[in-house]
Design a protein around this motif. Structure first.
Motif, PDB file in Angstrom:
ATOM      1  N   GLN A   1     -65.491 -15.622 -56.925  1.00 26.87           N
ATOM      2  CA  GLN A   1     -65.797 -17.032 -57.216  1.00 26.87           C
ATOM      3  C   GLN A   1     -64.728 -17.649 -58.118  1.00 26.87           C
ATOM      4  OE1 GLN A   1     -70.248 -17.945 -57.807  1.00 26.87           O
ATOM      5  NE2 GLN A   1     -70.180 -15.727 -58.018  1.00 26.87           N
ATOM      6  N   HIS A   2     -64.284 -16.884 -59.109  1.00 21.97           N
ATOM      7  CA  HIS A   2     -63.225 -17.353 -60.015  1.00 21.97           C
ATOM      8  C   HIS A   2     -61.945 -17.658 -59.216  1.00 21.97           C
ATOM      9  CE1 HIS A   2     -60.777 -16.846 -63.917  1.00 21.97           C
ATOM     10  NE2 HIS A   2     -59.859 -16.873 -62.965  1.00 21.97           N
ATOM     11  N   GLU A   3     -61.588 -16.749 -58.297  1.00 25.42           N
ATOM     12  CA  GLU A   3     -60.338 -16.922 -57.536  1.00 25.42           C
ATOM     13  C   GLU A   3     -60.461 -18.053 -56.508  1.00 25.42           C
ATOM     14  OE1 GLU A   3     -57.827 -15.591 -58.776  1.00 25.42           O
ATOM     15  OE2 GLU A   3     -58.834 -14.081 -59.992  1.00 25.42           O
ATOM     16  N   ILE A   4     -61.611 -18.163 -55.854  1.00 25.73           N
ATOM     17  CA  ILE A   4     -61.792 -19.260 -54.885  1.00 25.73           C
ATOM     18  C   ILE A   4     -61.723 -20.594 -55.628  1.00 25.73           C
ATOM     19  CG2 ILE A   4     -63.448 -20.377 -53.307  1.00 25.73           C
ATOM     20  CD1 ILE A   4     -64.245 -17.550 -52.340  1.00 25.73           C
ATOM     21  N   ASP A   5     -62.259 -20.651 -56.842  1.00 29.88           N
ATOM     22  CA  ASP A   5     -62.131 -21.858 -57.666  1.00 29.88           C
ATOM     23  C   ASP A   5     -60.662 -22.271 -57.803  1.00 29.88           C
ATOM     24  OD1 ASP A   5     -64.787 -22.411 -58.144  1.00 29.88           O
ATOM     25  OD2 ASP A   5     -64.827 -21.595 -60.182  1.00 29.88           O
ATOM     26  N   HIS A   6     -59.780 -21.281 -58.031  1.00 32.73           N
ATOM     27  CA  HIS A   6     -58.346 -21.594 -58.170  1.00 32.73           C
ATOM     28  C   HIS A   6     -57.827 -22.349 -56.944  1.00 32.73           C
ATOM     29  CE1 HIS A   6     -56.828 -19.821 -61.844  1.00 32.73           C
ATOM     30  NE2 HIS A   6     -57.401 -18.653 -61.603  1.00 32.73           N
ATOM     31  N   LEU A   7     -58.327 -21.957 -55.754  1.00 33.35           N
ATOM     32  CA  LEU A   7     -57.854 -22.587 -54.512  1.00 33.35           C
ATOM     33  C   LEU A   7     -58.283 -24.045 -54.437  1.00 33.35           C
ATOM     34  CD1 LEU A   7     -58.647 -19.681 -52.012  1.00 33.35           C
ATOM     35  CD2 LEU A   7     -56.661 -19.978 -53.509  1.00 33.35           C
TER      36      LEU A   7
ATOM     37  N   GLY B   1     -61.523 -14.069 -67.990  1.00 34.62           N
ATOM     38  CA  GLY B   1     -60.192 -14.393 -68.480  1.00 34.62           C
ATOM     39  C   GLY B   1     -59.386 -14.826 -67.276  1.00 34.62           C
ATOM     40  N   CYS B   2     -58.149 -15.246 -67.482  1.00 36.40           N
ATOM     41  CA  CYS B   2     -57.334 -15.735 -66.367  1.00 36.40           C
ATOM     42  C   CYS B   2     -55.873 -15.533 -66.732  1.00 36.40           C
ATOM     43  CB  CYS B   2     -57.628 -17.220 -66.143  1.00 36.40           C
ATOM     44  SG  CYS B   2     -56.720 -17.932 -64.774  1.00 36.40           S
ATOM     45  N   LEU B   3     -55.077 -15.029 -65.776  1.00 36.23           N
ATOM     46  CA  LEU B   3     -53.658 -14.784 -66.054  1.00 36.23           C
ATOM     47  C   LEU B   3     -52.913 -16.089 -66.338  1.00 36.23           C
ATOM     48  CD1 LEU B   3     -52.875 -11.987 -63.426  1.00 36.23           C
ATOM     49  CD2 LEU B   3     -53.294 -11.726 -65.885  1.00 36.23           C
ATOM     50  N   SER B   4     -53.493 -17.226 -65.942  1.00 39.96           N
ATOM     51  CA  SER B   4     -52.864 -18.521 -66.210  1.00 39.96           C
ATOM     52  C   SER B   4     -53.323 -19.121 -67.541  1.00 39.96           C
ATOM     53  CB  SER B   4     -53.154 -19.503 -65.066  1.00 39.96           C
ATOM     54  OG  SER B   4     -52.522 -19.041 -63.884  1.00 39.96           O
TER      55      SER B   4
ATOM     56  N   ILE C   1     -51.772 -19.882 -55.790  1.00 39.39           N
ATOM     57  CA  ILE C   1     -51.310 -21.032 -56.585  1.00 39.39           C
ATOM     58  C   ILE C   1     -50.825 -20.590 -57.966  1.00 39.39           C
ATOM     59  CG2 ILE C   1     -53.624 -21.620 -57.478  1.00 39.39           C
ATOM     60  CD1 ILE C   1     -50.708 -24.039 -56.601  1.00 39.39           C
ATOM     61  N   GLN C   2     -51.315 -19.442 -58.438  1.00 38.88           N
ATOM     62  CA  GLN C   2     -50.867 -18.969 -59.759  1.00 38.88           C
ATOM     63  C   GLN C   2     -49.412 -18.508 -59.746  1.00 38.88           C
ATOM     64  OE1 GLN C   2     -54.679 -16.538 -60.301  1.00 38.88           O
ATOM     65  NE2 GLN C   2     -54.138 -17.072 -62.397  1.00 38.88           N
ATOM     66  N   VAL C   3     -48.867 -18.259 -58.537  1.00 44.00           N
ATOM     67  CA  VAL C   3     -47.425 -18.031 -58.431  1.00 44.00           C
ATOM     68  C   VAL C   3     -46.794 -19.229 -57.701  1.00 44.00           C
ATOM     69  CG1 VAL C   3     -47.455 -15.512 -58.653  1.00 44.00           C
ATOM     70  CG2 VAL C   3     -47.716 -16.536 -56.380  1.00 44.00           C
TER      71      VAL C   3
HETATM   72 NI    NI Z   1     -57.750 -17.089 -62.925  1.00 46.07          NI
END
Ligand code: NI
Length: 175
Positions: A139-145, A97-100, A50-52
């Motif tokens: 966990q951080h990445e699954i949160d994004h989903l 941190g987060c690239l978004s 989703i970040q792309v």
């Molecule tokens: Ni992130």
């Protein structure tokens, strides 16, 4: 491979719930390649589709390992339709941190260990225990989903402050 544009807070797409990947098609492989190129270029250690701007349940990650010569070895990993199937009661705190949400870092408390189920690029199902940075990152990445961002775990005061900052910045670029 191509570098794709990473969407930035407050882009509303970051709040979408991504849909499962039904089948690993050539398009999915291409997306994984592009996500790696985008992630390495940023640079970052994890990226959700989703970040792309692709609302698919898919993550790329590289928690590169140092070899005995002290050199960093790439360790690219893809997680398709990942889910946490159990979590430890014990928690750990990492500065995330987060690239978004570029150049913003805060400590977040999460379960220290999780068991994760996911599919790989060959369509094979896996279960794996994660701890340390791997546990935090997955966990951080699954949160994004699920449309969740790490700033959601901060106090309302901190979250509102960072949201305001990025909303202002987005307005400035739009002008
Ligand atoms: Ni992130």
């Amino acid at each position: 491979m191509a570098i794709r544009e990473i969407i930035i807070l407050p882009d509303k797409q970051l709040r979408l719930v991504s849909r499962p990947v039904e089948k690993v098609t050539p398009e999915i492989r291409k997306l994984a390649d592009d996500m790696f190129e985008t992630m390495y270029d940023a640079p970052g250690i994890g990226l959700a589709a989703i970040q792309v701007a692709q609302p698919l349940r898919m993550i790329t990650m590289d928690l590169a390992k140092r070899d005995e010569n002290g050199e960093t070895q790439p360790r690219p990993r893809v997680f398709i339709n990942p889910e946490v199937i159990s979590s430890s009661e014990e928690t750990s705190v990492y500065e995330e941190g987060c690239l978004s949400i570029p150049e913003y870092y805060e400590e977040v408390e999460r379960p220290a260990r999780v068991r994760v189920r996911f599919t790989d690029l060959d369509g094979k199902l896996h279960e794996e225990d994660a701890e340390g940075l791997f546990a935090t990152c997955i966990q951080h990445e699954i949160d994004h989903l699920n449309g969740v961002l790490f700033v959601d775990y901060l106090s309302k005061l901190k979250r509102d402050r960072v949201l305001r900052k990025f909303t202002k910045a987005a307005r400035r670029t739009a002008e």
